[in-house]
Design a protein around this motif. Sequence first.
Motif, PDB file in Angstrom:
ATOM      1  N   VAL A 148      -6.524   1.407   3.870  1.00  0.00           N
ATOM      2  CA  VAL A 148      -5.270   1.444   3.123  1.00  0.00           C
ATOM      3  C   VAL A 148      -5.564   1.307   1.642  1.00  0.00           C
ATOM      4  CG1 VAL A 148      -3.838   0.573   4.995  1.00  0.00           C
ATOM      5  CG2 VAL A 148      -4.812  -1.018   3.350  1.00  0.00           C
ATOM      6  N   ALA A 160     -10.922  11.173   0.976  1.00  0.00           N
ATOM      7  CA  ALA A 160      -9.521  10.756   0.817  1.00  0.00           C
ATOM      8  C   ALA A 160      -9.312   9.939  -0.456  1.00  0.00           C
ATOM      9  CB  ALA A 160      -9.088   9.945   2.032  1.00  0.00           C
ATOM     10  N   HIS A 196       0.829  -1.206   0.000  1.00  0.00           N
ATOM     11  CA  HIS A 196       0.000   0.000   0.000  1.00  0.00           C
ATOM     12  C   HIS A 196       0.867   1.261   0.000  1.00  0.00           C
ATOM     13  CE1 HIS A 196       0.809  -0.542   4.283  1.00  0.00           C
ATOM     14  NE2 HIS A 196       0.479   0.721   4.479  1.00  0.00           N
ATOM     15  N   THR A 197       0.269   2.324  -0.519  1.00  0.00           N
ATOM     16  CA  THR A 197       0.993   3.582  -0.570  1.00  0.00           C
ATOM     17  C   THR A 197       0.352   4.650   0.308  1.00  0.00           C
ATOM     18  OG1 THR A 197      -0.255   4.269  -2.521  1.00  0.00           O
ATOM     19  CG2 THR A 197       1.845   3.167  -2.903  1.00  0.00           C
ATOM     20  N   ARG A 198      -0.902   4.418   0.702  1.00  0.00           N
ATOM     21  CA  ARG A 198      -1.594   5.413   1.529  1.00  0.00           C
ATOM     22  C   ARG A 198      -2.354   4.717   2.652  1.00  0.00           C
ATOM     23  NH1 ARG A 198      -5.549   8.823  -0.797  1.00  0.00           N
ATOM     24  NH2 ARG A 198      -6.427   6.976  -1.724  1.00  0.00           N
ATOM     25  N   THR A 199      -2.316   5.300   3.837  1.00  0.00           N
ATOM     26  CA  THR A 199      -3.076   4.809   4.982  1.00  0.00           C
ATOM     27  C   THR A 199      -3.880   5.967   5.539  1.00  0.00           C
ATOM     28  OG1 THR A 199      -1.337   3.212   5.519  1.00  0.00           O
ATOM     29  CG2 THR A 199      -2.930   3.707   7.248  1.00  0.00           C
ATOM     30  N   LEU A 200      -5.163   5.736   5.780  1.00  0.00           N
ATOM     31  CA  LEU A 200      -6.047   6.741   6.359  1.00  0.00           C
ATOM     32  C   LEU A 200      -6.492   6.271   7.731  1.00  0.00           C
ATOM     33  CD1 LEU A 200      -7.876   9.310   6.112  1.00  0.00           C
ATOM     34  CD2 LEU A 200      -9.626   7.769   5.199  1.00  0.00           C
ATOM     35  N   MET A 214     -10.984   7.136  -1.219  1.00  0.00           N
ATOM     36  CA  MET A 214     -11.073   5.716  -0.859  1.00  0.00           C
ATOM     37  C   MET A 214     -12.542   5.305  -0.753  1.00  0.00           C
ATOM     38  SD  MET A 214      -8.188   5.537   2.127  1.00  0.00           S
ATOM     39  CE  MET A 214      -6.497   5.189   1.744  1.00  0.00           C
ATOM     40  N   GLU A 266     -11.704  -0.442   1.116  1.00  0.00           N
ATOM     41  CA  GLU A 266     -10.315  -0.307   1.569  1.00  0.00           C
ATOM     42  C   GLU A 266     -10.199  -0.237   3.093  1.00  0.00           C
ATOM     43  OE1 GLU A 266      -8.870   1.843  -2.502  1.00  0.00           O
ATOM     44  OE2 GLU A 266     -10.269   2.821  -1.159  1.00  0.00           O
ATOM     45  N   THR A 287      -9.583   2.374   9.933  1.00  0.00           N
ATOM     46  CA  THR A 287      -8.322   2.542   9.236  1.00  0.00           C
ATOM     47  C   THR A 287      -8.489   1.935   7.852  1.00  0.00           C
ATOM     48  OG1 THR A 287      -7.093   2.315  11.309  1.00  0.00           O
ATOM     49  CG2 THR A 287      -5.831   2.046   9.269  1.00  0.00           C
TER      50      THR A 287
END
Length: 133
Positions: A132, A70, A28-32, A72, A76, A130
């Motif tokens: 991703v 975001a 993954h490149t992004r985590t919220l 998403m 995700e 959370t």
Amino acid sequence: MVAERTAVNPVTWSVEMGFNQGELVSGHTRTLYCSGQTAMSETGEPQHAGDMAAQLALSLDNVEAVLTAAGMTLAELVRLNVYTTDVDLLFQHYGVLAARLGAAKVAPATTMLGVTRLAIPGQLVELEGTAVA
């Protein structure tokens, strides 16, 4: 890079309840990290006093709004914490949450906690997640 998710279930009873014991995410490149979302209107007014099903649906709408902002989706979501002032009442209406997660084809690692109260008086449930991508 595309996130790859692998369900981790050393036991399988949780899968039938709509959640995995763990979610292994790689690539993954992004985590919220989503703050707790309750049944609040866009202007910050509490909604649906005393109605667990409606509060649960709006809380999930609000989680989804953060995800959308975001870039998403619910698909995700890898972690979901559920806080409630009434665990028994939440279980009676848990299908509201399970149906939406099932429609998104997601079974995030989940924890449910009974709490004395939430930050906003009258709120019965709060969802924290959370995601991703």
